[in-house]
Design a protein around this motif. Structure first.
Motif, PDB file in Angstrom:
ATOM      1  N   TRP A 298     -70.514  33.851 -38.035  1.00 47.92           N
ATOM      2  CA  TRP A 298     -69.553  32.447 -39.209  1.00 47.92           C
ATOM      3  C   TRP A 298     -69.869  32.742 -40.363  1.00 47.92           C
ATOM      4  O   TRP A 298     -69.078  33.156 -40.594  1.00 47.92           O
ATOM      5  CB  TRP A 298     -69.903  31.374 -39.043  1.00 47.92           C
ATOM      6  CG  TRP A 298     -69.352  30.112 -39.351  1.00 47.92           C
ATOM      7  CD1 TRP A 298     -70.382  29.592 -40.567  1.00 47.92           C
ATOM      8  CD2 TRP A 298     -67.791  29.418 -39.793  1.00 47.92           C
ATOM      9  NE1 TRP A 298     -69.099  29.147 -41.139  1.00 47.92           N
ATOM     10  CE2 TRP A 298     -68.300  29.177 -41.097  1.00 47.92           C
ATOM     11  CE3 TRP A 298     -66.687  29.892 -39.080  1.00 47.92           C
ATOM     12  CZ2 TRP A 298     -66.976  27.503 -41.385  1.00 47.92           C
ATOM     13  CZ3 TRP A 298     -65.600  29.650 -39.607  1.00 47.92           C
ATOM     14  CH2 TRP A 298     -65.211  28.061 -40.557  1.00 47.92           C
ATOM     15  N   ASN A 299     -71.493  32.669 -39.987  1.00 51.59           N
ATOM     16  CA  ASN A 299     -71.309  33.799 -41.904  1.00 51.59           C
ATOM     17  C   ASN A 299     -71.208  35.224 -42.389  1.00 51.59           C
ATOM     18  O   ASN A 299     -70.613  34.905 -43.585  1.00 51.59           O
ATOM     19  CB  ASN A 299     -73.108  34.047 -42.081  1.00 51.59           C
ATOM     20  CG  ASN A 299     -73.233  32.150 -41.672  1.00 51.59           C
ATOM     21  OD1 ASN A 299     -73.594  31.379 -42.161  1.00 51.59           O
ATOM     22  ND2 ASN A 299     -74.959  32.443 -41.414  1.00 51.59           N
ATOM     23  N   ARG A 300     -70.818  36.228 -40.771  1.00 52.09           N
ATOM     24  CA  ARG A 300     -70.244  37.025 -41.517  1.00 52.09           C
ATOM     25  C   ARG A 300     -68.605  37.231 -42.081  1.00 52.09           C
ATOM     26  O   ARG A 300     -68.249  37.224 -42.598  1.00 52.09           O
ATOM     27  CB  ARG A 300     -70.675  38.349 -40.124  1.00 52.09           C
ATOM     28  CG  ARG A 300     -71.508  38.251 -39.952  1.00 52.09           C
ATOM     29  CD  ARG A 300     -72.292  39.746 -39.055  1.00 52.09           C
ATOM     30  NE  ARG A 300     -73.181  40.071 -39.338  1.00 52.09           N
ATOM     31  CZ  ARG A 300     -73.692  41.053 -37.835  1.00 52.09           C
ATOM     32  NH1 ARG A 300     -72.358  41.211 -36.832  1.00 52.09           N
ATOM     33  NH2 ARG A 300     -74.799  41.958 -37.910  1.00 52.09           N
ATOM     34  N   TRP A 301     -68.336  36.428 -40.763  1.00 55.77           N
ATOM     35  CA  TRP A 301     -66.969  35.603 -41.584  1.00 55.77           C
ATOM     36  C   TRP A 301     -66.507  35.458 -42.699  1.00 55.77           C
ATOM     37  O   TRP A 301     -65.681  35.648 -43.450  1.00 55.77           O
ATOM     38  CB  TRP A 301     -66.147  34.997 -40.439  1.00 55.77           C
ATOM     39  CG  TRP A 301     -64.591  34.267 -40.280  1.00 55.77           C
ATOM     40  CD1 TRP A 301     -63.666  35.779 -40.074  1.00 55.77           C
ATOM     41  CD2 TRP A 301     -64.276  33.330 -41.536  1.00 55.77           C
ATOM     42  NE1 TRP A 301     -62.400  35.100 -40.723  1.00 55.77           N
ATOM     43  CE2 TRP A 301     -62.365  33.648 -40.792  1.00 55.77           C
ATOM     44  CE3 TRP A 301     -64.657  32.445 -41.766  1.00 55.77           C
ATOM     45  CZ2 TRP A 301     -61.940  33.379 -41.552  1.00 55.77           C
ATOM     46  CZ3 TRP A 301     -64.282  31.752 -42.573  1.00 55.77           C
ATOM     47  CH2 TRP A 301     -62.629  31.732 -42.226  1.00 55.77           C
ATOM     48  N   LYS A 302     -67.189  34.147 -43.069  1.00 54.03           N
ATOM     49  CA  LYS A 302     -67.278  33.316 -44.648  1.00 54.03           C
ATOM     50  C   LYS A 302     -67.463  34.352 -45.677  1.00 54.03           C
ATOM     51  O   LYS A 302     -67.122  35.010 -46.238  1.00 54.03           O
ATOM     52  CB  LYS A 302     -68.357  32.154 -44.850  1.00 54.03           C
ATOM     53  CG  LYS A 302     -67.835  31.423 -43.720  1.00 54.03           C
ATOM     54  CD  LYS A 302     -68.588  29.798 -44.835  1.00 54.03           C
ATOM     55  CE  LYS A 302     -70.036  30.075 -44.164  1.00 54.03           C
ATOM     56  NZ  LYS A 302     -70.618  29.081 -44.736  1.00 54.03           N
ATOM     57  N   ALA A 303     -68.626  35.365 -45.597  1.00 56.38           N
ATOM     58  CA  ALA A 303     -69.289  36.906 -46.243  1.00 56.38           C
ATOM     59  C   ALA A 303     -67.712  37.808 -46.817  1.00 56.38           C
ATOM     60  O   ALA A 303     -67.565  38.256 -47.533  1.00 56.38           O
ATOM     61  CB  ALA A 303     -70.020  37.676 -46.031  1.00 56.38           C
ATOM     62  N   TRP A 304     -66.954  38.460 -45.419  1.00 52.57           N
ATOM     63  CA  TRP A 304     -66.203  38.689 -45.519  1.00 52.57           C
ATOM     64  C   TRP A 304     -65.006  38.123 -46.043  1.00 52.57           C
ATOM     65  O   TRP A 304     -64.232  39.207 -46.362  1.00 52.57           O
ATOM     66  CB  TRP A 304     -65.641  39.219 -43.827  1.00 52.57           C
ATOM     67  CG  TRP A 304     -64.385  39.882 -43.662  1.00 52.57           C
ATOM     68  CD1 TRP A 304     -64.009  41.287 -44.244  1.00 52.57           C
ATOM     69  CD2 TRP A 304     -63.074  39.674 -43.175  1.00 52.57           C
ATOM     70  NE1 TRP A 304     -63.095  41.808 -43.894  1.00 52.57           N
ATOM     71  CE2 TRP A 304     -61.671  40.864 -43.529  1.00 52.57           C
ATOM     72  CE3 TRP A 304     -62.041  37.927 -43.567  1.00 52.57           C
ATOM     73  CZ2 TRP A 304     -60.759  39.856 -43.315  1.00 52.57           C
ATOM     74  CZ3 TRP A 304     -60.947  38.296 -43.138  1.00 52.57           C
ATOM     75  CH2 TRP A 304     -60.294  39.024 -43.098  1.00 52.57           C
ATOM     76  N   ARG A 305     -65.102  37.069 -45.764  1.00 54.47           N
ATOM     77  CA  ARG A 305     -63.738  36.313 -46.066  1.00 54.47           C
ATOM     78  C   ARG A 305     -63.342  36.470 -47.931  1.00 54.47           C
ATOM     79  O   ARG A 305     -62.676  36.403 -48.527  1.00 54.47           O
ATOM     80  CB  ARG A 305     -63.597  34.695 -46.077  1.00 54.47           C
ATOM     81  CG  ARG A 305     -62.605  34.490 -46.416  1.00 54.47           C
ATOM     82  CD  ARG A 305     -62.340  32.916 -45.509  1.00 54.47           C
ATOM     83  NE  ARG A 305     -61.039  31.525 -46.410  1.00 54.47           N
ATOM     84  CZ  ARG A 305     -61.089  30.455 -45.720  1.00 54.47           C
ATOM     85  NH1 ARG A 305     -61.541  30.077 -44.913  1.00 54.47           N
ATOM     86  NH2 ARG A 305     -59.895  30.094 -46.208  1.00 54.47           N
ATOM     87  N   GLN A 306     -65.269  35.714 -48.650  1.00 53.55           N
ATOM     88  CA  GLN A 306     -65.580  35.890 -50.032  1.00 53.55           C
ATOM     89  C   GLN A 306     -64.841  37.360 -50.315  1.00 53.55           C
ATOM     90  O   GLN A 306     -64.365  37.256 -51.146  1.00 53.55           O
ATOM     91  CB  GLN A 306     -66.706  34.888 -49.988  1.00 53.55           C
ATOM     92  CG  GLN A 306     -66.806  35.286 -51.504  1.00 53.55           C
ATOM     93  CD  GLN A 306     -68.460  34.661 -51.318  1.00 53.55           C
ATOM     94  OE1 GLN A 306     -69.448  34.117 -50.752  1.00 53.55           O
ATOM     95  NE2 GLN A 306     -69.200  34.170 -52.854  1.00 53.55           N
ATOM     96  N   GLN A 309     -61.800  37.611 -50.836  1.00 50.72           N
ATOM     97  CA  GLN A 309     -61.163  36.867 -52.290  1.00 50.72           C
ATOM     98  C   GLN A 309     -61.585  37.752 -53.405  1.00 50.72           C
ATOM     99  O   GLN A 309     -60.473  37.984 -54.692  1.00 50.72           O
ATOM    100  CB  GLN A 309     -61.199  35.473 -52.067  1.00 50.72           C
ATOM    101  CG  GLN A 309     -60.988  34.752 -50.703  1.00 50.72           C
ATOM    102  CD  GLN A 309     -61.838  33.574 -50.332  1.00 50.72           C
ATOM    103  OE1 GLN A 309     -62.274  33.210 -51.730  1.00 50.72           O
ATOM    104  NE2 GLN A 309     -60.957  32.231 -50.385  1.00 50.72           N
TER     105      GLN A 309
END
Length: 390
Positions: A298-306, A309
């Motif tokens: 989940w943290n990896r996905w959020k970092a990738w999403r950030q 962006q």
């Protein structure tokens, strides 16, 4: 540890730790569920064995009633769960099918000559492996064909037998042992055990040369259920044509055993505790590993999403910079220059303070800071908005 075992361990470790241990967590969860299912079945079997009465062969008729009689034309599962202790005897020895000095219908070991009612013969071919000149092929086979190390063939023969009262003659009271559909382990006695070497052949030399397994020995075993052996039968007892019969119960781990009822209860209780605690420990480990894997992914996905962006915002800012008008890139009055870069016109206002002091690119850089603050009033900002002249 051999080279094959090291390669197999490396492959398994990489697979188990994939996706931050998610595969390992799923495997542990599967084992934990299996442990709980086995715990449930063992607990049920333990309760049934504890409640089942222990009887002698001579006491069966007083316990079995007419309601336990099975109709010969329609088989049913009626009967009572009983634990019977008795001595193994051939059925022909009690029903009068043998006369005079003729021995009863029993099985005899091919090698030792011992007699019994169950004869199991097992031949196991043992293989050895040498790497040879082309031994790299065995490295691949070791991961997928470990079962080639031994090849076993087993033959099982049985004759009808009964349990009788130990030390009593004539054996008028007996119970027939029905082996139909039983897959329980039998309390067999080993009467013959010999390992014979296998003579090498030219084909064996070729197998060793190219790194294949080749036979080195043949293990021959014979096991019997001998006459006169005291065993315990745990199963469903009923009357069939006036004769007591016992058959195995699929829900119980025992059918014919050398152990007494107390020993069975102790072993089942210990096994139940082991399954319970192993299920709890493995379940807790699987939950922890799966939780860790979920949080990490989940943290990896959020970092990738950030990051995605940020890249999109940078691309938009670069596109905006490329389309700047001559007014924005030309001579800009000093009061309208960005207070940070002093090159571009002020175009972005901060929210909530509302100060219009930065160009769009510098405003984006201020927003990405850990604690973004307005460069004028030092108030914490949430975002910025592009201002267009009418």
């Amino acid at each position: 540890m051999s080279v094959h075992d090291q390669a197999a361990a490396a492959v398994l470790s990489h697979v188990a730790l994939a996706a931050d241990g998610a595969v390992l967590g799923v495997a542990l969860a599967y084992v934990a569920v299996r442990s709980f299912l086995r715990f449930n079945s063992n607990s049920s079997a333990l309760h049934k064995i504890r409640e089942a009465p222990t009887l002698r062969v001579s006491d069966l008729r007083s316990v079995l009633t007419s309601s336990d009689v099975e109709d010969s034309s329609e088989q049913s599962d009626g009967g009572k769960l009983l634990i019977v202790r008795g001595t193994v005897e051939a059925k022909s020895a009690v029903d009068g099918n043998w006369k005079g000095l003729k021995p009863p219908n029993v099985l005899a070991s091919h090698e030792s000559g011992d007699r019994g009612v169950v004869l199991q013969r097992t031949q196991t071919c043992i293989y050895n492996e040498w790497r040879g000149f082309f031994g790299w092929t065995s490295d691949l086979r070791s991961l997928f064909a470990r079962s080639w190390k031994e090849q076993e063939s087993t033959s099982l023969r049985t004759v009808p037998f009964v349990l009788v009262e130990s030390g009593r003659w004539p054996k008028s009271d007996y119970i027939i042992v029905n082996m139909d559909g039983s897959r329980h382990q039998l309390p067999l006695t080993t009467v013959y055990h010999q390992l014979q070497p296998v003579n090498a052949s030219p084909y064996t030399f070729l197998q060793a040369l190219f790194g294949h397994e080749y036979p080195v020995g043949l293990l021959d075993e014979e096991k019997i259920l001998p006459l006169g052996k005291d065993i315990t039968a745990v199963g469903i007892c009923s009357l069939k044509e006036g004769i007591a019969e016992i058959k195995s119960c699929k829900d119980l781990p025992y059918f014919l055993s050398e152990m007494s009822k107390d020993q069975m209860v102790v072993e089942l209780a210990f096994r139940t505790k082991v399954l319970l605690w192993s299920g709890i420990v493995l379940g807790a480990l699987s939950v922890g590993i799966l939780g860790y894997a979920v949080v990490r992914n989940w943290n990896r996905w959020k970092a990738w999403r950030q990051q995605r962006q940020i890249e999109q915002q940078d691309a938009a800012a670069r596109a905006e910079d490329e389309t700047l008008t001559a007014e924005e890139t030309g001579d800009v009055p000093e009061g309208e220059l960005c207070v940070i870069c002093l090159l571009r016109r002020r175009r972005s206002a901060f929210i909530p303070c509302g100060h219009l002091v930065c160009c769009q690119r510098c405003a984006l850089h201020v927003e990405r800071e850990v604690a973004p603050k307005c460069p004028v009033c030092r108030q914490t900002i949430r975002s910025s908005v592009r201002i267009y002249d009418s």
